[in-house]
Design a protein around this motif. Structure first.
Motif, PDB file in Angstrom:
ATOM      1  N   MET A  17     -41.728   5.242   3.384  1.00 41.80           N
ATOM      2  CA  MET A  17     -41.254   6.582   2.738  1.00 41.80           C
ATOM      3  C   MET A  17     -41.264   6.509   1.143  1.00 41.80           C
ATOM      4  SD  MET A  17     -37.251   8.014   3.068  1.00 41.80           S
ATOM      5  CE  MET A  17     -36.541   6.784   1.907  1.00 41.80           C
ATOM      6  N   SER A  18     -40.785   5.460   0.665  1.00 40.99           N
ATOM      7  CA  SER A  18     -40.833   5.216  -1.131  1.00 40.99           C
ATOM      8  C   SER A  18     -42.306   5.485  -1.457  1.00 40.99           C
ATOM      9  CB  SER A  18     -40.160   3.928  -1.175  1.00 40.99           C
ATOM     10  OG  SER A  18     -38.737   3.883  -0.934  1.00 40.99           O
ATOM     11  N   GLN A  19     -43.228   4.726  -0.637  1.00 40.20           N
ATOM     12  CA  GLN A  19     -44.463   4.795  -1.335  1.00 40.20           C
ATOM     13  C   GLN A  19     -45.170   6.119  -0.955  1.00 40.20           C
ATOM     14  OE1 GLN A  19     -46.082   1.964  -2.512  1.00 40.20           O
ATOM     15  NE2 GLN A  19     -47.527   3.454  -3.062  1.00 40.20           N
ATOM     16  N   ALA A  20     -44.844   6.941  -0.013  1.00 40.14           N
ATOM     17  CA  ALA A  20     -45.340   8.396   0.199  1.00 40.14           C
ATOM     18  C   ALA A  20     -44.746   9.233  -0.847  1.00 40.14           C
ATOM     19  CB  ALA A  20     -45.074   8.759   1.596  1.00 40.14           C
ATOM     20  N   ILE A  21     -43.574   8.922  -1.194  1.00 40.68           N
ATOM     21  CA  ILE A  21     -42.951   9.917  -2.128  1.00 40.68           C
ATOM     22  C   ILE A  21     -43.623   9.700  -3.595  1.00 40.68           C
ATOM     23  CG2 ILE A  21     -40.858  10.287  -3.517  1.00 40.68           C
ATOM     24  CD1 ILE A  21     -39.422   9.932  -0.885  1.00 40.68           C
ATOM     25  N   HIS A  22     -43.844   8.402  -3.713  1.00 35.18           N
ATOM     26  CA  HIS A  22     -44.509   8.055  -5.234  1.00 35.18           C
ATOM     27  C   HIS A  22     -45.740   8.383  -5.218  1.00 35.18           C
ATOM     28  CE1 HIS A  22     -45.724   5.619  -8.311  1.00 35.18           C
ATOM     29  NE2 HIS A  22     -46.539   4.930  -7.747  1.00 35.18           N
ATOM     30  N   ASP A  23     -46.668   8.286  -4.049  1.00 31.78           N
ATOM     31  CA  ASP A  23     -48.122   8.708  -3.907  1.00 31.78           C
ATOM     32  C   ASP A  23     -48.423  10.211  -3.901  1.00 31.78           C
ATOM     33  OD1 ASP A  23     -48.724   5.908  -4.114  1.00 31.78           O
ATOM     34  OD2 ASP A  23     -49.370   5.875  -2.033  1.00 31.78           O
ATOM     35  N   PRO A  29     -46.264  17.320   2.141  1.00 34.34           N
ATOM     36  CA  PRO A  29     -45.703  17.184   3.620  1.00 34.34           C
ATOM     37  C   PRO A  29     -46.100  15.790   4.012  1.00 34.34           C
ATOM     38  CG  PRO A  29     -47.655  18.715   3.063  1.00 34.34           C
ATOM     39  CD  PRO A  29     -47.292  18.060   1.857  1.00 34.34           C
ATOM     40  N   GLU A  30     -46.654  14.734   3.389  1.00 32.42           N
ATOM     41  CA  GLU A  30     -46.519  13.292   3.788  1.00 32.42           C
ATOM     42  C   GLU A  30     -45.275  12.749   3.237  1.00 32.42           C
ATOM     43  OE1 GLU A  30     -50.675  14.626   2.357  1.00 32.42           O
ATOM     44  OE2 GLU A  30     -48.954  14.924   1.449  1.00 32.42           O
ATOM     45  N   ALA A  31     -44.673  13.045   2.553  1.00 33.58           N
ATOM     46  CA  ALA A  31     -43.528  12.440   1.916  1.00 33.58           C
ATOM     47  C   ALA A  31     -42.573  13.050   3.012  1.00 33.58           C
ATOM     48  CB  ALA A  31     -42.971  12.854   0.853  1.00 33.58           C
ATOM     49  N   VAL A  35     -39.976  10.799   5.369  1.00 34.89           N
ATOM     50  CA  VAL A  35     -38.328  11.030   5.360  1.00 34.89           C
ATOM     51  C   VAL A  35     -37.972  11.046   6.971  1.00 34.89           C
ATOM     52  CG1 VAL A  35     -36.402  12.482   4.715  1.00 34.89           C
ATOM     53  CG2 VAL A  35     -38.273  11.724   2.975  1.00 34.89           C
ATOM     54  N   ASP A  36     -38.643  12.038   7.387  1.00 34.91           N
ATOM     55  CA  ASP A  36     -38.257  12.220   9.079  1.00 34.91           C
ATOM     56  C   ASP A  36     -38.434  11.095   9.950  1.00 34.91           C
ATOM     57  OD1 ASP A  36     -37.723  14.860   8.228  1.00 34.91           O
ATOM     58  OD2 ASP A  36     -39.541  15.690   9.036  1.00 34.91           O
ATOM     59  N   ALA A  37     -39.714  10.262   9.770  1.00 33.60           N
ATOM     60  CA  ALA A  37     -39.503   9.093  10.271  1.00 33.60           C
ATOM     61  C   ALA A  37     -38.598   8.138   9.907  1.00 33.60           C
ATOM     62  CB  ALA A  37     -41.117   8.335  10.157  1.00 33.60           C
ATOM     63  N   ALA A  38     -38.439   7.769   8.681  1.00 35.37           N
ATOM     64  CA  ALA A  38     -37.103   7.009   8.314  1.00 35.37           C
ATOM     65  C   ALA A  38     -35.874   7.166   8.978  1.00 35.37           C
ATOM     66  CB  ALA A  38     -37.108   6.784   6.954  1.00 35.37           C
ATOM     67  N   ARG A  39     -35.338   8.657   8.825  1.00 41.95           N
ATOM     68  CA  ARG A  39     -34.227   9.084   9.649  1.00 41.95           C
ATOM     69  C   ARG A  39     -34.130   8.678  11.020  1.00 41.95           C
ATOM     70  NH1 ARG A  39     -34.416  14.303   8.355  1.00 41.95           N
ATOM     71  NH2 ARG A  39     -35.531  14.842  10.530  1.00 41.95           N
ATOM     72  N   ASP A  40     -35.583   8.661  11.544  1.00 43.13           N
ATOM     73  CA  ASP A  40     -35.455   8.713  12.933  1.00 43.13           C
ATOM     74  C   ASP A  40     -35.338   7.041  13.311  1.00 43.13           C
ATOM     75  OD1 ASP A  40     -35.850  11.393  13.665  1.00 43.13           O
ATOM     76  OD2 ASP A  40     -38.264  10.636  13.910  1.00 43.13           O
TER      77      ASP A  40
END
Length: 61
Positions: A17-23, A29-31, A35-40
């Protein structure tokens, strides 16, 4: 799945998640998917006995 394994998966998801937000940026949509996957994974960890402190420690990792 053990609590430790669930927490390890949550820690991995936080890293992705952190990498997707950064990139891609916070609102991409990627971030949002990351985030959704991390929450799950946090919900799964909770279902396997993770406490608030356990989840906070994952988030700090």
């Amino acid at each position: 799945m053990s609590k430790k394994h669930a927490l390890d998966r949550a820690a991995d998801a936080v890293g992705v998640m952190s990498q997707a937000i950064h990139d891609y940026g916070e609102h991409s949509p990627e971030a949002q998917g990351a985030v959704d996957a991390a929450r799950d994974t946090f919900l799964v960890a909770r279902a396997h006995g993770a406490t608030d402190d356990d989840l906070r420690d994952v988030h700090r990792a």
